[in-house]
Design a protein around this motif. Sequence first.
Motif, PDB file in Angstrom:
ATOM      1  N   ARG A 112       0.840  -1.196   0.000  1.00 42.96           N
ATOM      2  CA  ARG A 112       0.000   0.000   0.000  1.00 42.96           C
ATOM      3  C   ARG A 112       0.875   1.244   0.000  1.00 42.96           C
ATOM      4  O   ARG A 112       1.995   1.241   0.524  1.00 42.96           O
ATOM      5  CB  ARG A 112      -0.955   0.001   1.193  1.00 42.96           C
ATOM      6  N   ASP A 113       0.337   2.301  -0.577  1.00 38.50           N
ATOM      7  CA  ASP A 113       0.961   3.621  -0.555  1.00 38.50           C
ATOM      8  C   ASP A 113      -0.096   4.575  -0.028  1.00 38.50           C
ATOM      9  O   ASP A 113      -0.973   5.015  -0.789  1.00 38.50           O
ATOM     10  CB  ASP A 113       1.427   4.016  -1.952  1.00 38.50           C
ATOM     11  N   ASN A 114      -0.017   4.886   1.260  1.00 38.11           N
ATOM     12  CA  ASN A 114      -1.053   5.711   1.875  1.00 38.11           C
ATOM     13  C   ASN A 114      -1.044   7.141   1.333  1.00 38.11           C
ATOM     14  O   ASN A 114      -2.075   7.807   1.308  1.00 38.11           O
ATOM     15  CB  ASN A 114      -0.901   5.707   3.386  1.00 38.11           C
ATOM     16  N   ASP A 115       0.107   7.610   0.888  1.00 39.98           N
ATOM     17  CA  ASP A 115       0.177   8.957   0.307  1.00 39.98           C
ATOM     18  C   ASP A 115      -0.606   9.034  -1.000  1.00 39.98           C
ATOM     19  O   ASP A 115      -1.138  10.089  -1.355  1.00 39.98           O
ATOM     20  CB  ASP A 115       1.619   9.367   0.071  1.00 39.98           C
ATOM     21  N   LYS A 116      -0.665   7.913  -1.713  1.00 41.72           N
ATOM     22  CA  LYS A 116      -1.409   7.851  -2.971  1.00 41.72           C
ATOM     23  C   LYS A 116      -2.794   7.237  -2.804  1.00 41.72           C
ATOM     24  O   LYS A 116      -3.517   7.037  -3.784  1.00 41.72           O
ATOM     25  CB  LYS A 116      -0.614   7.049  -4.000  1.00 41.72           C
ATOM     26  N   ASN A 117      -3.142   6.898  -1.554  1.00 44.00           N
ATOM     27  CA  ASN A 117      -4.451   6.268  -1.275  1.00 44.00           C
ATOM     28  C   ASN A 117      -4.676   5.032  -2.150  1.00 44.00           C
ATOM     29  O   ASN A 117      -5.779   4.807  -2.649  1.00 44.00           O
ATOM     30  CB  ASN A 117      -5.588   7.281  -1.495  1.00 44.00           C
ATOM     31  N   THR A 118      -3.635   4.232  -2.305  1.00 43.33           N
ATOM     32  CA  THR A 118      -3.678   3.098  -3.221  1.00 43.33           C
ATOM     33  C   THR A 118      -3.133   1.837  -2.572  1.00 43.33           C
ATOM     34  O   THR A 118      -2.138   1.882  -1.847  1.00 43.33           O
ATOM     35  CB  THR A 118      -2.882   3.414  -4.504  1.00 43.33           C
ATOM     36  N   VAL A 119      -3.797   0.733  -2.861  1.00 46.32           N
ATOM     37  CA  VAL A 119      -3.355  -0.597  -2.454  1.00 46.32           C
ATOM     38  C   VAL A 119      -3.071  -1.407  -3.720  1.00 46.32           C
ATOM     39  O   VAL A 119      -3.782  -1.261  -4.721  1.00 46.32           O
ATOM     40  CB  VAL A 119      -4.435  -1.314  -1.622  1.00 46.32           C
ATOM     41  N   TYR A 120      -2.059  -2.252  -3.641  1.00 47.36           N
ATOM     42  CA  TYR A 120      -1.646  -3.034  -4.798  1.00 47.36           C
ATOM     43  C   TYR A 120      -1.678  -4.526  -4.490  1.00 47.36           C
ATOM     44  O   TYR A 120      -1.537  -4.946  -3.331  1.00 47.36           O
ATOM     45  CB  TYR A 120      -0.223  -2.656  -5.213  1.00 47.36           C
ATOM     46  N   LEU A 121      -1.834  -5.318  -5.523  1.00 44.92           N
ATOM     47  CA  LEU A 121      -1.664  -6.767  -5.412  1.00 44.92           C
ATOM     48  C   LEU A 121      -0.804  -7.203  -6.603  1.00 44.92           C
ATOM     49  O   LEU A 121      -1.267  -7.182  -7.739  1.00 44.92           O
ATOM     50  CB  LEU A 121      -2.996  -7.507  -5.417  1.00 44.92           C
ATOM     51  N   GLN A 122       0.437  -7.555  -6.321  1.00 48.46           N
ATOM     52  CA  GLN A 122       1.325  -8.089  -7.341  1.00 48.46           C
ATOM     53  C   GLN A 122       1.138  -9.592  -7.392  1.00 48.46           C
ATOM     54  O   GLN A 122       1.349 -10.279  -6.392  1.00 48.46           O
ATOM     55  CB  GLN A 122       2.781  -7.751  -7.015  1.00 48.46           C
ATOM     56  N   MET A 123       0.755 -10.098  -8.552  1.00 48.36           N
ATOM     57  CA  MET A 123       0.458 -11.518  -8.717  1.00 48.36           C
ATOM     58  C   MET A 123       1.473 -12.119  -9.688  1.00 48.36           C
ATOM     59  O   MET A 123       1.482 -11.753 -10.870  1.00 48.36           O
ATOM     60  CB  MET A 123      -0.967 -11.702  -9.242  1.00 48.36           C
ATOM     61  N   ASN A 124       2.297 -13.001  -9.181  1.00 53.01           N
ATOM     62  CA  ASN A 124       3.330 -13.670  -9.988  1.00 53.01           C
ATOM     63  C   ASN A 124       3.048 -15.163 -10.074  1.00 53.01           C
ATOM     64  O   ASN A 124       2.247 -15.698  -9.302  1.00 53.01           O
ATOM     65  CB  ASN A 124       4.709 -13.440  -9.379  1.00 53.01           C
ATOM     66  N   SER A 125       3.713 -15.829 -10.989  1.00 56.72           N
ATOM     67  CA  SER A 125       3.568 -17.281 -11.169  1.00 56.72           C
ATOM     68  C   SER A 125       2.104 -17.669 -11.239  1.00 56.72           C
ATOM     69  O   SER A 125       1.650 -18.603 -10.561  1.00 56.72           O
ATOM     70  CB  SER A 125       4.268 -18.030 -10.022  1.00 56.72           C
TER      71      SER A 125
END
Length: 125
Positions: free
Chosen positions: A72-85
């Motif tokens: 997450r990047d709280n400054d950008k109000n964004t959450v991420y999910l990196q999905m590999n394999s």
Amino acid sequence: QVQLVESGGGLAQAGGSLRLSCVASGRTLIKFIMAWFRQAPGKEREFVATISRGGGSTAYGDSVKGRFTISRDNDKNTVYLQMNSLKPEDTAVYYCAASVASFALPRNKNDYAYWGGGTQATVAS
């Protein structure tokens, strides 16, 4: 109240990667524990990953552990999910969710009050 909008889904080949994003508006993201869930056709909504308000703690479902990473990047109000394999069984609609729970890292969907509309991720074999 917080509004959540997911993006980044699409089509990937088995073994490939996708990165999902969830942008929050209405309230600052740091007030919430954040999570990703997914739902495949005919199946229950499944816990994928969760992250604490400050980002220092995370937890994952057994089926994605070691392959997916939540951040997450709280400054950008964004959450991420990196999905590999990626695997074909990862095919689902992925939902971002926000919780005001007072305990750490809930995995039950009923502990999340706010939901995005979802983004489709399809993995071809």
